[in-house]
Design a protein around this motif. Sequence first.
Motif, PDB file in Angstrom:
ATOM      1  N   ASP A 175       1.331   4.137  -2.899  1.00 11.24           N
ATOM      2  CA  ASP A 175       1.023   5.554  -2.607  1.00 11.24           C
ATOM      3  C   ASP A 175       2.178   6.459  -3.048  1.00 11.24           C
ATOM      4  O   ASP A 175       1.965   7.562  -3.554  1.00 11.24           O
ATOM      5  N   ILE A 176       3.385   6.002  -2.801  1.00 15.92           N
ATOM      6  CA  ILE A 176       4.546   6.817  -3.181  1.00 15.92           C
ATOM      7  C   ILE A 176       4.627   6.912  -4.705  1.00 15.92           C
ATOM      8  O   ILE A 176       4.856   7.981  -5.270  1.00 15.92           O
TER       9      ILE A 176
ATOM     10  N   HIS B  47      13.795   6.914  -1.926  1.00 15.27           N
ATOM     11  CA  HIS B  47      12.915   7.264  -0.811  1.00 15.27           C
ATOM     12  C   HIS B  47      12.762   6.061   0.145  1.00 15.27           C
ATOM     13  O   HIS B  47      12.881   6.199   1.356  1.00 15.27           O
TER      14      HIS B  47
ATOM     15  N   HIS C 245       4.515  11.696 -12.624  1.00 12.10           N
ATOM     16  CA  HIS C 245       4.727  12.747 -13.624  1.00 12.10           C
ATOM     17  C   HIS C 245       6.143  12.733 -14.176  1.00 12.10           C
ATOM     18  O   HIS C 245       6.425  13.376 -15.165  1.00 12.10           O
TER      19      HIS C 245
ATOM     20  N   VAL D 209       2.417   6.893  -7.045  1.00 11.25           N
ATOM     21  CA  VAL D 209       1.523   7.856  -7.718  1.00 11.25           C
ATOM     22  C   VAL D 209       2.108   9.258  -7.699  1.00 11.25           C
ATOM     23  O   VAL D 209       1.886  10.039  -8.633  1.00 11.25           O
ATOM     24  N   GLN D 210       2.834   9.580  -6.636  1.00 10.40           N
ATOM     25  CA  GLN D 210       3.364  10.936  -6.500  1.00 10.40           C
ATOM     26  C   GLN D 210       4.496  11.211  -7.497  1.00 10.40           C
ATOM     27  O   GLN D 210       4.847  12.350  -7.720  1.00 10.40           O
ATOM     28  N   PHE D 211       5.090  10.141  -8.008  1.00  7.78           N
ATOM     29  CA  PHE D 211       6.226  10.342  -8.913  1.00  7.78           C
ATOM     30  C   PHE D 211       5.860  10.065 -10.368  1.00  7.78           C
ATOM     31  O   PHE D 211       6.716  10.072 -11.223  1.00  7.78           O
TER      32      PHE D 211
ATOM     33  N   ARG E  68      14.720   3.502   0.505  1.00  7.83           N
ATOM     34  CA  ARG E  68      15.984   3.220   1.205  1.00  7.83           C
ATOM     35  C   ARG E  68      16.187   4.190   2.376  1.00  7.83           C
ATOM     36  O   ARG E  68      16.650   3.804   3.431  1.00  7.83           O
ATOM     37  N   ALA E  69      15.822   5.441   2.147  1.00  9.30           N
ATOM     38  CA  ALA E  69      16.091   6.457   3.170  1.00  9.30           C
ATOM     39  C   ALA E  69      15.146   6.359   4.368  1.00  9.30           C
ATOM     40  O   ALA E  69      15.496   6.752   5.474  1.00  9.30           O
ATOM     41  N   PHE E  70      13.940   5.845   4.135  1.00  5.67           N
ATOM     42  CA  PHE E  70      12.947   5.942   5.210  1.00  5.67           C
ATOM     43  C   PHE E  70      12.426   4.604   5.748  1.00  5.67           C
ATOM     44  O   PHE E  70      11.757   4.587   6.766  1.00  5.67           O
TER      45      PHE E  70
ATOM     46  N   ARG F  55       0.841  -1.200   0.000  1.00  4.73           N
ATOM     47  CA  ARG F  55       0.000   0.000   0.000  1.00  4.73           C
ATOM     48  C   ARG F  55       0.879   1.254   0.000  1.00  4.73           C
ATOM     49  O   ARG F  55       0.668   2.191  -0.768  1.00  4.73           O
ATOM     50  N   MET F  56       1.906   1.242   0.871  1.00  5.08           N
ATOM     51  CA  MET F  56       2.753   2.433   0.986  1.00  5.08           C
ATOM     52  C   MET F  56       3.528   2.715  -0.301  1.00  5.08           C
ATOM     53  O   MET F  56       3.582   3.856  -0.756  1.00  5.08           O
TER      54      MET F  56
END
Lengths: 68, 923
Positions: A10-11, A30, A17, A13-15, A32-34, A6-7
């Motif tokens: 969600d991420i 992202h 574009h 869709v934000q990218f 890896r960092a979080f 799910r997460m």
Amino acid sequence: MSPQVRMINDIAVQFRHQGLDTAAAAIAEHVRAFWDPRMRAELLRRVDAEPESLDPLALAAALLLTSP
Amino acid sequence: MSLLKEPDLGTPARPGPATVSIEVDGLPVTVPEGTSVMRAAALCGIDVPKLCATDSLEAFGSCRLCLVEIDGRRGTPASCTTPVTDGMRVRTQTPKLEKLRQGVMELYISDHPLDCLTCSANGDCELQDMSGAVGLRQVRYGYDGANHRDEKTDTSNPYFDFEASKCISCSRCVRACGEVQGTFALTIEGRGFESKVSAGGTDFMSSECVSCGACVQACPTATLQEKSVIQLGMPSRSVITTCAYCGVGCSFKAELRGAELVRMVPYKDGGANEGHSCVKGRFAFGYATHPDRVLTPMVRARITDEWQPVDWDTAIAFTAAKLRDIQTRHGVAAIGGITSSRTTNEEVYVVQKMIRAAFGNNNVDTCARVCHSPTGYGLKQTFGTSAGTQDFRSVAESDVIMVIGANPTDGHPVFASRMKRRLREGAQLIVIDPRRIDLVRSPHIEARHHLQLAPGTNVAIVNALAHVVLTEGLVDRTFVDERCEDFDDWAEFIACAENSPEAVEELTGVPAEEVRAAARLFATGGNGAIYYGLGVTEHSQGSTMVMGMANLAMATGNIGREGVGVNPLRGQNNVQGSCDMGSFPHELPGYRHVSDDVVRGVFENMWGSTLQAEPGLRIPNMFDAAIDGSFRALYVQGEDIAQSDPNIKHVHAALAALELVVVQDLFLNETAKFAHVFLPGTSFLEKDGTFTNAERRINRVRPVMAPKTGKHEWQIVAEIAQAMGYPMHYDSSSQIMDEIAALTPTFAGVSFEKLDKLGSVQWPCNDNAPEGTPIMHRDGFVRGRGRFVQTPFVPTRERSTRKYPLILTTGRILSQYNVGAQTRRTANVAWHPEDVLEIHPHDAEVRGIRDGDEVMLTSRVGATSLRAVLADRMPVGVVYTTFHHPVTGANVVTTENSDWATNCPEYKVTAVQVGLTSPAMAG
Ligand code: SF4
Ligand code: SF4
Ligand code: SF4
Ligand code: FES
């Protein structure tokens, strides 16, 4: 759906574009960092078990995570 | 410290350099232009008698006590209303003046109940002081004429009385309510002898009064007096400390009598509040001594067992042994903890240190996860650091103020008072909020634009605003060219027709022309400042919206000076601090990623421990991992996740699945129901440390009393770490701050000594800025160039449907705080005894709901019942509630949707249905 799938969906869709390669790299970075390693491991398990549950962009990003 | 009486210079300071020189009683003084003669006199140590003047208010000139003589001028002008002029020579004491003043005092005293010896203000009464100062010896008029001595006392407010018989009609209270607080609840009714103070024709409790106490503080007599002073007597000593409620971070003098706290008086030198306060900080401190407080550690084997009180050694040994045992059986990463934004920087720092160094993992998160984590992410991406750009004072220089998803009059009241003052002076206001919050229209304030958008469409609106700025040629090209990067890509994206106000109108519900007008105003109206709250962050695109606002600010050149900026209004008192202190699983103190080998090396050296380079679990991930079994123990410092986090059923299931839950708190809260160890915490009155407010201001929290539990919270944490085999010891919290300063470049110059000397500092505070940094990004952004980030609008997954046709949004109310753990244990319940559901009359009518009916609120994940209140400030289709009361548990209905970047829960958009609880009774 697992929280990890799910997460990452969600991420993704934000990218959307951005071009596929840039976007996939940004999403992988992202994650890896979080994300805690066990979440990344679970995500990769899901990639193997139910790739269809992942957004195609998320899938592309997840595959980048297997390489260090 | 003995009782700190702050000097009162009579009239407010005037800005600007001191250039006007005058002589008062032969003493020279140079002051800024516009300063009153009274203030100039006070600055050279001469107190002119006064009653209607005080330096928190503009002079009024009504009491005629402050008369002076000025060479070359006829008559005896009032020194409070007379501005200085160069070369002026003033005399404050002459036989003529003495006579005049005595005459004035005689009139006052002849209409005053002379019960000084038993009066609650005895020793702190300006009328008494002035009688002495003017040398009053007799009252020729006698005491038998018409008078006000039988006026009734209004005791309706829970915190202060209005003893009308003692009122001298000086209007200080009326002016304080208007000028300082901006509420305008009080007026003077009648004229001449008949004139009296009135709370709008009603008593205080049923008036517009918001109980901020400004009038009480301004009153020179016993007329407006704290009930606590009436009951306990005048305080005799004070300690300067910081409010523990919201992110404004007001400074207070805690005034005591012996060991008993009598009252909290806002401190004039407080950088954030400059002498003002709200009802919570000033009056709602009784929870600290509430009988519900637990003062002894307790343990139990199972959560179904009774609690067993134990001594500290037992509690600490039990906790440490259990934690290590779980790690032996399930791995190092099977345990973790949550730090609290209600505790000091030092307390947060030791908890995250215990987790990283003693637990050996990065499973640490903080309650900022569920409020401002998108601020952290979004501002870091665009500006390079995750903090508000301005100090509060800066709002005085703003020309256009944009308030997005925040309700400052309820959530950040003291900042709201500052903002309202600026708005009354003529700044323009744009409000972006689904609700018609009070700021939209209140006495002497009216928003130019209220963009009443549908919940969940923030990003569409901010993009539309930016679209107008770009396509209408309103971009500040000089700023963008000199200071920013990635503008062209962004410009191409934002110029797309799909971002135009016309294209998003149907989605957002805001007329395109309204958006265009607001954008033009923001871009061309002078200094534009954005203030925002959880109505921005608590969305599935919270981080995107923060970046969208940063883009807008950069495109219009509104960064890097007074009166502009992007400013998160932080919720809890130390949200900023808990984030600064390294509470996020991916960041060490000072926002440095755990994967950075150099930074980690510095910490490893100092802490003598190997640190993990991989991020740990965030709060929602901890819950998921608890349910899947890879996470087994949780240490919770001062948070009530079982009430405050979304989708409560899921949270409860996760907590119940854990082998060990350790709760460190004041009260047995909802989370403690799932706990095996309860470690009693200290209230802010017992703490010794610092809080960092929303403007990055580090304020001292000084112990007003010794810890009632026998231990400081940082001591307990250090002892648990020790018992787990990791050496950790501190002698004082100041030593902890020294360690923070040594490890965190933005805190390098911070020490208790400096804070005691300067009062407070705003980080960054280091060699480049030894006294702190009120305004960020002045000459360049923290990351070098400000970065434009593309922010496409992605609607939330949560949609209204036929089954759930309404959208629920949440917020808070002035008198209560967060989950209400503290404020519910004070007289503040008089204003908000329960959470209610606000619903538009139309939505109510079609459901047969009347004002006050008990209704059922249902979402896809849960249901709860509460009382409905009809409110036309709600738009049709949107309902609203608060989460101050556990009985209602609004989070029973909120979903697991969260911000894509940070997992901040989407509290602000939940599709719901509302119906009468028992339709049969609807009549
Ligand atoms: S307490 Fe505050 S709001 Fe109420 S009357 Fe006094 S100044 Fe006004
Ligand atoms: S209540 Fe106090 S401040 Fe207000 S007019 Fe009376 S004496 Fe002055
Ligand atoms: S505004 Fe906030 S910090 Fe200030 S007194 Fe009120 S609750 Fe406390
Ligand atoms: S103090 Fe100046 S007129 Fe009252």
